[in-house]
Design a protein around this motif. Structure first.
Motif, PDB file in Angstrom:
ATOM      1  N   LEU A   3      41.983  34.778  40.661  1.00 33.56           N
ATOM      2  CA  LEU A   3      41.959  35.648  40.060  1.00 33.56           C
ATOM      3  C   LEU A   3      43.048  36.265  39.114  1.00 33.56           C
ATOM      4  N   ASP A   4      44.322  35.916  39.640  1.00 33.07           N
ATOM      5  CA  ASP A   4      45.336  36.477  39.291  1.00 33.07           C
ATOM      6  C   ASP A   4      46.664  35.286  39.273  1.00 33.07           C
ATOM      7  N   PHE A   9      36.859  43.178  45.771  1.00 33.60           N
ATOM      8  CA  PHE A   9      37.814  44.283  45.279  1.00 33.60           C
ATOM      9  C   PHE A   9      37.990  45.356  46.256  1.00 33.60           C
ATOM     10  N   VAL A  63      35.386  46.289  37.450  1.00 31.59           N
ATOM     11  CA  VAL A  63      36.939  46.046  37.664  1.00 31.59           C
ATOM     12  C   VAL A  63      37.413  45.456  36.464  1.00 31.59           C
ATOM     13  N   LEU A 100      40.105  42.407  35.610  1.00 33.09           N
ATOM     14  CA  LEU A 100      40.829  41.226  36.048  1.00 33.09           C
ATOM     15  C   LEU A 100      42.286  41.379  35.239  1.00 33.09           C
ATOM     16  N   ALA A 101      43.032  40.522  35.963  1.00 35.01           N
ATOM     17  CA  ALA A 101      44.476  40.539  35.385  1.00 35.01           C
ATOM     18  C   ALA A 101      44.386  39.999  33.918  1.00 35.01           C
ATOM     19  N   GLY A 145      42.403  42.897  40.866  1.00 36.24           N
ATOM     20  CA  GLY A 145      41.739  43.567  39.883  1.00 36.24           C
ATOM     21  C   GLY A 145      41.869  44.858  39.922  1.00 36.24           C
TER      22      GLY A 145
END
Length: 534
Positions: free
Chosen positions: A518-519, A268, A241, A243-244, A276
């Motif tokens: 995460l974002d 995810f 994955v 990520l941002a 992601g």
């Protein structure tokens, strides 16, 4: 040996006699077989649809729905030049090429993106997201664009990140059955790849010819084999994955057992690209069964459908791989719009039962006992059975193409609900009474074995009054049964604000916190999955 005598029509005695030790029926139909267009001939009759050849333009999402653009940057000429350096020759800005990826498959939502990117590698995805993160540019990840809830298209002008060119098989182990591939591989092509090697994809969908495995995992798609092989949360072994901020999270393990720390891949699976971008998948494929049978049966009522399912589980046991149901309205629409002929007499309900195993004779014996019981007791009034691949596909088409038939009937209000099986069809009857002539059709079908109802309401065109009669009524009804407002389609854009009907406030708050972690800039698939109000 004294022959087994049972009550039932003549076909049953003939079918039983043919299933003696060492013999197996390759194809058998009963009462109503004469309605199959030429026994052994094509069940599918293709013809022109009642839909017009030129579909009307889809209204922009921002005009139809009360949604406001978040303060993201807009793509500039400098941005285009920078992105061209990352993916040379794969930055799409032609308005004609952007028409299709801006519109969902159901043609109910439309974005206004002016840029589509086609990376080939995880490294290119990482460079793209790193740049977008720095510039505060929103990104809409897109696979095959076959979603049902508007999760795979932009809402405003987000950059479309397509995985179309990320379509390589990275490895396959012919002992363990573990497949590792890029996220843009088409499900049907992966199915052919592993079947040539004696295995089977654990996931099967009506959209398998277009959907991408990365999108399947991102939405935690359920599909037609869920009853036998379970959820992707169990069959996906590992993920890669991005990520941002462009960080590549490589958890692409092929191990069946790994009990070290948190199982991060589960974050995810089903996150719909909001946490992601999935770039590669490791998935466990079961051995391909050598004996497959499909029975298509008519039932006089939903109570008989439920009793048939109970009998099916008792009699077929480990070889049962699918149990699908559809109502008479579904069959009428399939016949009207797709020219698919019903192989059985007209019935209020139909069920499709699939078995898969390793012994043809063993499976035939079990099927024989099951069919004797359901026909002799009146649970089933008519049906047909197929064991050769061509006719199996014909029978499955009746179920798999219902969505296509509905899309040709007008505007479709779609609901994908998990409910207690004994209440599964009550909502369909309730809505027919509630909506009356305002609805063109109200139909119910789905995965009975999983307690999953696909409730669909069609109208000539989108109607705000009809939507007001449906929502929040459908969600409140579902919540009273302690059901789920999304069984397998996800939440996307259309269902994000009804998450509260299935999850408590504490769960919503934790989801918002995970998204922020995460974002933090919220650039990944904004306006999707999580409610607009925490």
């Amino acid at each position: 040996m004294v022959p087994l005598l049972v009550r039932g029509p003549a076909w049953l005695f003939q079918w039983r006699a043919a299933c003696t030790l060492g013999a197996f029926v390759q194809q058998r139909t009963w009462a109503g077989a004469s309605r199959i267009p030429g026994l052994g001939g094509p069940l599918v009759q293709r013809g022109s649809s009642s839909a017009s050849s030129r579909a009307p333009e889809v209204v922009l999402t921002q005009e139809r729905y009360p949604v406001r653009r978040l303060p993201f940057a807009q793509v500039s000429e400098d941005d285009l030049a920078a992105l061209e350096r990352i993916v040379p020759g794969r930055v799409i800005t032609d308005p004609e090429e952007l028409e299709a990826p801006n519109v969902d498959w159901l043609r109910t939502v439309r974005g206004s993106s002016k840029v589509l990117l086609r990376p080939r590698t995880s490294q290119e995805v990482a460079h793209i997201l790193r740049y977008c993160h720095e510039r505060n540019l929103a990104v809409s990840p897109q696979g095959g664009n076959t979603g049902m809830v508007g999760g795979s298209v932009p809402v405003f002008d987000e950059i479309i990140l397509s995985t179309t060119l990320m379509n390589q098989v990275m490895s396959f182990h012919d002992v363990s059955g573990v497949l590792v591939c890029q996220a843009g591989c088409i499900l049907e092509e992966l199915g052919r790849y592993v079947e040539e090697r004696g295995f089977l994809m654990p996931l099967d969908l009506g959209a398998k010819g277009s959907c991408h495995i990365g999108g399947n995992v991102a939405t935690n798609a359920g599909g037609l084999r869920f009853l036998r092989y379970g959820s992707l949360r169990g069959t996906v072994l590992g993920l890669e994955v991005v990520l941002a901020d462009g960080t590549i999270l490589n958890c692409l393990t092929s191990l069946r057992k790994d009990n070290t720390g948190y199982d991060l891949k589960q974050l995810f699976i089903g996150s719909e690209g909001t946490l992601g971008v999935i770039t590669a998948v490791s998935i466990l494929c079961p051995p391909k069964p050598s004996a497959v049978n499909v029975a298509f049966l008519g039932c006089p009522g939903f109570a008989e459908v439920l009793q048939t399912f109970s009998t099916c589980r008792q009699k077929l046991g480990e070889i049962l791989s699918a149990f699908e149901f559809m109502d008479a309205e579904c069959m009428k629409l399939v016949e009207l719009h797709l020219r698919l002929a019903s192989p059985v007499r007209e019935s209020p309900f139909y069920v499709l039962i699939e078995t898969s195993g390793s012994g043809a004779g063993h499976d035939a014996e079990k099927l024989s006992a099951f069919l004797e019981q359901v026909l002799g007791s009146g649970l089933v009034t008519d049906g047909t059975l197929a064991t050769d691949q061509r006719r199996i596909k014909m029978l499955w088409a009746l179920r798999e193409r219902i969505t296509e038939a509905l899309s040709r009937d007008g505007y479709v209000y779609k609901y994908d609900l998990s409910l207690p099986v004994e209440r599964l069809y009550d909502l369909v009857l309730d809505l027919r009474t509630r909506l009356g002539p305002r609805a063109k059709h109200v139909v119910g079908y789905g995965h009975l074995g999983d307690g999953n109802l696909h409730l669909n309401v069609t109208a000539e065109a989108f109607n705000a009054s009809l939507l007001g009669a449906l929502e929040p009524y459908v969600y409140e009804w579902t919540a009273r049964q302690r059901g789920s407002v999304s069984a397998e389609h996800g939440l996307g854009f259309k269902k994000r604000d009804v998450l509260c009907y299935s999850k408590p406030p504490e769960a919503l708050q934790l989801m918002q916190q995970l998204k922020a972690l995460l974002d933090p800039k919220g650039i990944l698939n904004p306006y999707k999955t999580l409610p607009t109000r925490a």
